[in-house]
Design an enzyme around this catalytic site. Sequence first.
Site, PDB file in Angstrom:
ATOM      1  N   THR A  17     -39.510  27.932  -1.491  1.00 49.39           N
ATOM      2  CA  THR A  17     -38.574  26.887  -1.076  1.00 49.39           C
ATOM      3  C   THR A  17     -38.544  26.684   0.447  1.00 49.39           C
ATOM      4  O   THR A  17     -37.895  25.766   0.934  1.00 49.39           O
ATOM      5  CB  THR A  17     -37.148  27.200  -1.581  1.00 49.39           C
ATOM      6  OG1 THR A  17     -36.830  28.537  -1.202  1.00 49.39           O
ATOM      7  CG2 THR A  17     -37.056  27.080  -3.096  1.00 49.39           C
ATOM      8  N   GLY A  18     -39.254  27.513   1.201  1.00 54.08           N
ATOM      9  CA  GLY A  18     -39.312  27.340   2.661  1.00 54.08           C
ATOM     10  C   GLY A  18     -40.133  26.113   3.039  1.00 54.08           C
ATOM     11  O   GLY A  18     -40.925  25.609   2.232  1.00 54.08           O
ATOM     12  N   GLN A  20     -42.717  25.477   5.280  1.00 50.05           N
ATOM     13  CA  GLN A  20     -44.178  25.576   5.300  1.00 50.05           C
ATOM     14  C   GLN A  20     -44.730  25.780   3.893  1.00 50.05           C
ATOM     15  O   GLN A  20     -45.753  25.213   3.524  1.00 50.05           O
ATOM     16  CB  GLN A  20     -44.606  26.740   6.208  1.00 50.05           C
ATOM     17  CG  GLN A  20     -46.081  26.772   6.530  1.00 50.05           C
ATOM     18  CD  GLN A  20     -46.541  25.519   7.271  1.00 50.05           C
ATOM     19  OE1 GLN A  20     -45.937  25.103   8.247  1.00 50.05           O
ATOM     20  NE2 GLN A  20     -47.599  24.883   6.769  1.00 50.05           N
ATOM     21  N   GLU A  98     -46.553  35.746  10.804  1.00 50.52           N
ATOM     22  CA  GLU A  98     -46.990  36.352  12.052  1.00 50.52           C
ATOM     23  C   GLU A  98     -45.790  37.124  12.610  1.00 50.52           C
ATOM     24  O   GLU A  98     -44.653  36.698  12.440  1.00 50.52           O
ATOM     25  CB  GLU A  98     -47.404  35.254  13.037  1.00 50.52           C
ATOM     26  CG  GLU A  98     -47.897  35.797  14.361  1.00 50.52           C
ATOM     27  CD  GLU A  98     -48.432  34.702  15.287  1.00 50.52           C
ATOM     28  OE1 GLU A  98     -48.374  33.516  14.924  1.00 50.52           O
ATOM     29  OE2 GLU A  98     -48.898  35.057  16.381  1.00 50.52           O
ATOM     30  N   GLU A 213     -63.023  38.963  17.564  1.00 48.99           N
ATOM     31  CA  GLU A 213     -62.270  38.959  18.827  1.00 48.99           C
ATOM     32  C   GLU A 213     -62.196  40.387  19.356  1.00 48.99           C
ATOM     33  O   GLU A 213     -62.403  41.329  18.599  1.00 48.99           O
ATOM     34  CB  GLU A 213     -60.823  38.494  18.577  1.00 48.99           C
ATOM     35  CG  GLU A 213     -60.674  37.070  18.134  1.00 48.99           C
ATOM     36  CD  GLU A 213     -59.220  36.730  17.808  1.00 48.99           C
ATOM     37  OE1 GLU A 213     -58.357  37.623  17.908  1.00 48.99           O
ATOM     38  OE2 GLU A 213     -58.961  35.570  17.471  1.00 48.99           O
ATOM     39  N   HIS A 255     -54.009  37.321  20.752  1.00 43.70           N
ATOM     40  CA  HIS A 255     -53.176  37.991  19.773  1.00 43.70           C
ATOM     41  C   HIS A 255     -52.877  39.403  20.271  1.00 43.70           C
ATOM     42  O   HIS A 255     -53.562  39.930  21.124  1.00 43.70           O
ATOM     43  CB  HIS A 255     -53.929  38.158  18.449  1.00 43.70           C
ATOM     44  CG  HIS A 255     -54.221  36.875  17.770  1.00 43.70           C
ATOM     45  ND1 HIS A 255     -55.459  36.585  17.286  1.00 43.70           N
ATOM     46  CD2 HIS A 255     -53.438  35.823  17.469  1.00 43.70           C
ATOM     47  CE1 HIS A 255     -55.419  35.405  16.706  1.00 43.70           C
ATOM     48  NE2 HIS A 255     -54.214  34.918  16.806  1.00 43.70           N
TER      49      HIS A 255
END
Lengths: 304, 402
Positions: A17-18, A20, A98, A213, A255
């Site tokens: 239901t969020g 995004q 994140e 990375e 990051h």
Amino acid sequence: MSILIDRGTRILVQGITGGQAQTDTERALRYGARIVAGVTPGRGGEAVHGVPVFDTVAAAQRNHPADASIVYTPPLAVRDAVLEAIDSTLPLIVVTAEGVPLHDIAYIVAAARANGVQLVGCNTNGIISPGRSRIGGIGGVDPGEIYAPGRIGICSRSGGMSAELARTLKMAGLGVSTCVSMGGDSMTGMRMVEFGRLFEQDPETEAIVVFGEPGTSNEQELAAAIAAREITKPVVALIAGVFQENYPPGQSFGHAAALVRAVDDRATAKKRALSAAGAMVAEKLDDIPVLLSRCLRTRNVAAV
Amino acid sequence: MIRQLEDRTKAWLRMAGLPVPDGESVDTAIGAAAAAARMGGDVILKALVPAGRRGKGGGVIRAATPDEAGAVAEGLLGRVLGSYQVNRVYVERAVKIRTELYLAFLFDHNGAKVIVSRNGGVDIEAIAAADEQSLVTHSIDPIKGLPSWQALDLWRRTGIRGLLLRDLGALTSELYSRFTDRDAELLEINPLAVDGNGHLVLVGTMLALDANAKGRHPEWAADYAETAISASQNPRESKVAAIDASIPGGECRYVELDGDIGLLVGGGGAGLYQHDRLLAAGGRPANHSVTPPVGADNRKLKSVIEAIFDNPRTKALLVGFNFAQMARADIRVRTLLEVIDEMGIDTSKFPIVIRLFGAGEDEARASIAGRAGIHYLPRVASLDDAIRLVVALVAEQMSTTG
């Protein structure tokens, strides 16, 4: 074929239901992904884009069994959401958040391993098997503009760069079997080498492209597997972040994972390790299709 | 990462019933003298700054009398240590140390680790290098935790024998629980001292908290305010850091370099890639930046753009984001134009290359209409196309201005 998700994969959305989650669910359904149920505690009985919502993962599993779950809960709720999914024996769990606390990540990574669960992320943009299914935000509004179906497997530490890689391939007439955004955190569930092994076993994947990375030992682990001939398909690697080596240590530019900790974590060391193991190292995006076409030709296999 | 100051770490450990020397924090020389008088005997004065290696930097000094403690505090207060100003000093009762041990909990990409050594002291790296056998590292299974018998065995492997092992096992196990409850990224006890009576004392402590867990630790507010903002020498860097620390959600960062091309990029791989490629193309970045996702508070993005334009060395700007199609392009471009107008930037003399696709792109493209010097690249453009263009524009500018 593909890895992790395919046409038949039934998907559960935790935290459906969020904002995004709703956006991604709508886009994924339009792409043909089989989203069978959603979970938001206290919102059982509702529906999101026609997908029924349950209060618990167990209730969702009883009514509409799923093969994979994507977790959209906020960072501090991720630990419980993942443990709930593990408790309901979901074999594949993908975590988008994140900023999940380190102790929580360590715990869910250990719990997933102890239960034989494939945990992708945290901080992943998702997985897409072009033309078949997608899980997460990967591909955005129009995945067709970026991801063509094909025979190259992609594993990227960066969600955004997975799109650049796939688009570079598409413009060169190459397609993708599955593209995994593995998450850019310093600690993740599945590692690059594990995705590499899945691509190795996938009969429809002919070659593998990875984006790395600074930080972590993901690329070195992949290099070791290539050197040990556990991974024999051609691997092209693009590793960003060499510039950090020109600046004083302690400066952090990307990051959390990009905090350079030891010499071996640096981009140059990773490039060297992969190259020594037999992978092809690209300096820029445009090199990738060139390197691929060379090895795909020598293997006498059509690219698409 | 939030590095907690020693007085608060020690207070927390004391509350948990762990053996910490008597101590208090003061902000005046008179306060230091009074604290020393109350404790009696030798005291150690420590500058309360969130920097490591304070001992080597002259931030840890012993005093034998209250007067001496006052004089030492006088000298420490107001000094700058490791780019932090000393505003408070910790006065601690000196411990008679028989043996110095070392204990640390920290994370690597596999999870939490514990490191124990029978040789503690100021320069743990050098000691460890000289005597590898003395140091034992162990990966902790977060599900099982670190039971005392397992911790005891780690200490045993460093060569320690006897009843001390029992205390070390219990203390180490207890500290791991505290490390976990506290959502710490790092907890280092150096030295972990054995005092004259054979008791363990936590003499040197360093605690770093995981900023991502801030939401479930309201008690961290004071730590955050005190230590999150480093006293950077660069006012633009400090300004962005202050905004990042004061507004929750998303991350913004700005690090100045000595080139002339401003970089406005996201926080992930594409930013790293573009920086590498800009250097490869002969360009010189004026900064590196990390900007938050579009959903975050817009003041964060704005602060980075302002810093870039404020940097007198910046001659051009590359706005480069990956082909993600998720973020709204118009919000980023609108923010950029807002800053340009507010700061009165003449874009005909300050070329800007934009490689930004996604929702709201038509509106974003329309909004730059009529502005000279802004190059919004078409959807076929790659990250490298944008880099080549900005490098060429700077070269052109240099040749025309001589």
